[in-house]
Structures are given as C-alpha cells and as structure tokens.
Design an enzyme around this catalytic site. Sequence first.
Site, mmCIF file in Angstrom:
data_model
loop_
_atom_site.group_PDB
_atom_site.id
_atom_site.type_symbol
_atom_site.label_atom_id
_atom_site.label_comp_id
_atom_site.label_asym_id
_atom_site.label_seq_id
_atom_site.Cartn_x
_atom_site.Cartn_y
_atom_site.Cartn_z
ATOM 1 N N HIS A 12 0.600 -1.325 -0.108
ATOM 2 C CA HIS A 12 0.001 0.067 0.101
ATOM 3 C C HIS A 12 0.788 1.017 0.059
ATOM 4 O O HIS A 12 1.861 1.440 0.715
ATOM 5 C CB HIS A 12 -0.988 0.056 1.278
ATOM 6 N N TYR A 48 -9.415 5.252 7.389
ATOM 7 C CA TYR A 48 -9.407 5.603 8.866
ATOM 8 C C TYR A 48 -10.744 6.715 9.041
ATOM 9 O O TYR A 48 -10.394 7.737 8.258
ATOM 10 C CB TYR A 48 -8.079 6.273 9.278
ATOM 11 N N PRO A 94 -4.264 0.255 18.724
ATOM 12 C CA PRO A 94 -4.115 -0.048 17.184
ATOM 13 C C PRO A 94 -4.309 0.860 16.323
ATOM 14 O O PRO A 94 -3.843 0.476 15.236
ATOM 15 C CB PRO A 94 -5.159 -1.230 17.106
ATOM 16 N N LYS A 101 1.012 -0.073 15.136
ATOM 17 C CA LYS A 101 2.291 -0.326 15.414
ATOM 18 C C LYS A 101 2.525 -1.481 16.244
ATOM 19 O O LYS A 101 3.964 -1.902 16.538
ATOM 20 C CB LYS A 101 2.911 0.992 16.051
ATOM 21 N N TYR A 104 3.702 6.771 9.932
ATOM 22 C CA TYR A 104 2.945 5.415 9.555
ATOM 23 C C TYR A 104 3.786 4.711 8.919
ATOM 24 O O TYR A 104 3.631 3.080 9.327
ATOM 25 C CB TYR A 104 1.827 6.037 8.541
HETATM 26 C C1 PHB Z 1 -5.876 -4.398 10.736
HETATM 27 O O1 PHB Z 1 -5.936 -4.561 9.547
HETATM 28 O O2 PHB Z 1 -6.434 -5.461 11.451
HETATM 29 C C2 PHB Z 1 -5.387 -2.988 11.262
HETATM 30 C C3 PHB Z 1 -4.838 -2.202 10.167
HETATM 31 C C4 PHB Z 1 -4.406 -0.973 10.480
HETATM 32 C C5 PHB Z 1 -4.727 -0.517 11.981
HETATM 33 C C6 PHB Z 1 -5.286 -1.626 12.856
HETATM 34 C C7 PHB Z 1 -5.470 -2.880 12.587
HETATM 35 O O3 PHB Z 1 -4.424 0.711 12.310
#
Ligand code: PHB
Length: 392
Positions: free
Chosen positions: A72, A201, A293, A297, A385
């Site tokens: 990505h 997000y 989460p 990280k 990130y």
């Molecule tokens: C996930 O795909 O489980 C996932 C992805 C990004 C995050 C947290 C969890 O920030």
Amino acid sequence: MRTQVAIIGAGPAGLLLGQLLHKAGIDNVIVEQRSGEYVLGRIRAGIIEQICQDLLDEAGVGERMHREGIVHHGIELCFGGQRHRIDLRQLTGGKSVMVYGQTEVTRDLMDARAAAGLPTVYEAANVQVHDFDGTSPRVSWQKDGATHELQCDFIAGCDGFHGVCRASVPADRIQTFERVYPFGWLGILADTPPVSDELIYSNHERGFALCSMRSHTRSRHYVQVPLTDKVESWSDEAFWDELRRRLDPEAAESLVTGPSIEKSIAPLRSFVAEPMRFGRMFLAGDAAHIVPPTGAKGLNLAASDVRYLSRAFVEYYRDKTEAGIDDYSRKALRRVWKAERFSWFMTSLLHKFPDDAGFGFKIQQAELDYLVSSAAASTSLAENYVGLPFED
Ligand code: PHB
Ligand code: APR
C-alpha cells in the site's frame, strides 16, 4: 538442558528473535505456555512497515509475504463526509507498507522454526524465570507431570503483556506508564471485498471506524464501541449498519456485507515499562509495551525491539562486547516512545471521547483539515506511519 538464549513466548517477537539468532549461530530454546494452534488462532493487525519486512527477509521468512501481501502506497482519512488520501510513497521518498496479517507472519515463523528443527516447548505450565541478576539464569516449567529446567546465558522475555518476565521484576526496579482509553474496537473479519484499495481511517460524530483488509477477497473492519458493549449483542447486520453510517457516501454505497468469520471487542491501551533490561533478562514486544491499534504499530514495534536485541546478542557472542546489550534498553525505548506518541496521537485524533462536549471534536476537525492541507503535517503523519528509522 542448556542453551545460550532462553526465549519466553512464541508470539511474533519470540519467534522472530529465535530465527535471527539461529541465523547467527546462536542457540535458543522457546518456552511457550499455549499450544501452537492457540497462538495461531489470535487475529491481530496486519500492517507491516518496510523495516519489519526487511527483518522478516533477513530471518528468511519473507517469501510468502512478498507473494501474498499487498503493498500500500497510501491511506485515506475520512472526515466531514469526505475522504482525503495521504500519499505515503510521495511524502516519504518512496516508502510503503505491506498488508499481510500478523497471524500469517506467525505461521511463516513457526514453519521456518519447525523446518530448521529448532526446539520449542509448547504447553509449558507454570513457567518461571530465576537468577537473572546473576551470571547463571534459569527457566523452569511443568509439562507432562514433570518439572523441567533450562540453564542459559540470557533470558528474552517475549511473553506479551500478561507474561511472567515483567511480573518477576521487583517493583522497585521497574517503572510503568499507562493510559487506558474509554472505548474499545469491535472488529470483524469477513470474506467480502475491501471497501477501497487502501485503508480508510474515519473520524465520525458517531465514533471511529476503520476499513482494512487481509486480501482482495477478505476484509477486516472495526468500529469504536463503548467498553460496556458485549460482542454477543452485536449482530453482523448491526455491525455493517454502524460501519456504513460512519463512512462517506461513496464508501457507504460500495460496502459489500456478508457473514463474519470472526468478531471480537478489544480494549485500547498505551503502556510502557522501563527499563527493558534487568541483569541478564531483556523484555521485547508486548511484554514491555502496548500501543492502541490506531497506528498499526504493535507488531512493528515488537520487531524493532527484536532487531536491536538480536544485534546486541550477536555482538556479545561474535565480537565479545557487552556494549550492545548495555545500550539495548535506551535504544529500544527511544523508538518505543515515538511509536507510543504516534499511536496516542492517531487515537486522540480519530475517536469520539465520551466526556467531550464538542470542543474536542472541533479541534479534531481542524487538525484533520490541517493534516490533509499542509505538506509539513501530512509528511509527519506519513513518516511515522511507514515507520521511523533505526538508530544504528
Ligand atoms: C488491521 O488490518 O487489522 C488493522 C489495520 C490498521 C490498523 C489497525 C488494524 O491501524
Ligand atoms: N510463559 C510462557 N509463555 C507465555 C507466558 C508465560 N508465562 N505468558 C504469555 N506467554 C506467551 C503467550 O501465550 C504468547 O504466545 O507469550 C506470547 C506473547 O505473544 P504476543 O502477545 O503476540 O506478543 P509479542 O510476540 O510481543 O507480539 C507483539 O502482538 O499483541 C500483538 O499488538 C501486538 O502486534 C503486536 C504483537
């Protein structure tokens, strides 16, 4: 039984450390309280930083990740009913992240360990660490009705947040820092196509939402929920409805729903223990720190500790110097705190805080607007990130 490094815990941190040490010719034994199937049954995040990918390659376990993982180059921030792309690649001089489940990373590491014939004790009960302050540490456990003992040069505490290693340190020698957030994440895994090519997000008046994925046919989504919610009271349909409400009209329209394969609620916590070394015992991964989460990280930070720790052990055995192990805690914590800061920032930016009377939400909108319209601000988000550089 004797080994050079006794590793407690067969999660990603312990398994990766074991593999890197093996590559460097350093003997290690892993002692894990659960079964291999149990460890593989845990569903966790799925974003892998470049430096974590490099480390998996170095450990010789990156092949399937490169084949099946999805690279990505950006993420999307959704607020005020619109999506805004953060171009990770352009903002970081070409860096990206890999979408590949932590469960798969764990499986690849387990397979490599089994193929190399390295010793792992699963289902070890009552694991205890002894004499890590002296020169002859030991690990003991019970299995099949007998007590077993492992003598070693060092103990690596890779046993997660609830492990025995950190808990065995006298209280006056450890300091902890913690923030518990007043909400959790309800997550589902489903065999439905992802909403978008990239992760979304979303900051919404009803609460945070995240659209993620595991493959082109499997999605992983989350919505913020009160900690008092019970997973049983969330039907699949209720989940999809709530997720849809928290997305922009175009994403909401394209959302494909289906039955969940897994559904669970996880609390959010920031936690750091200092230091990360106690004599001949070292903590790595969730044993030493937890991040919420939101910044993805957790696994990456565990890998970062393991990189520092494996190099420190290699220097000790090969170059006969203790400089690396003496500096481990300082170096690791410096990077840990930056990831803690970023994860706290992302969490604060994107969630609905129950005690907010409106001011906090307005500040979030201003911050998001600033983030997507200022090159300086979006570069700061992007470089965190994709993962900050190591200190070598
Ligand atoms: C996930 O795909 O489980 C996932 C992805 C990004 C995050 C947290 C969890 O920030
Ligand atoms: N004795 C032996 N093993 C133990 C003990 C114990 N007393 N206590 C816990 N363990 C094992 C757990 O069963 C688990 O398999 O240690 C392992 C720790 O693994 P993880 O919790 O996955 O932690 P870590 O390897 O540091 O991985 C960090 O996992 O939780 C995510 O967000 C986190 O992605 C990050 C990653």
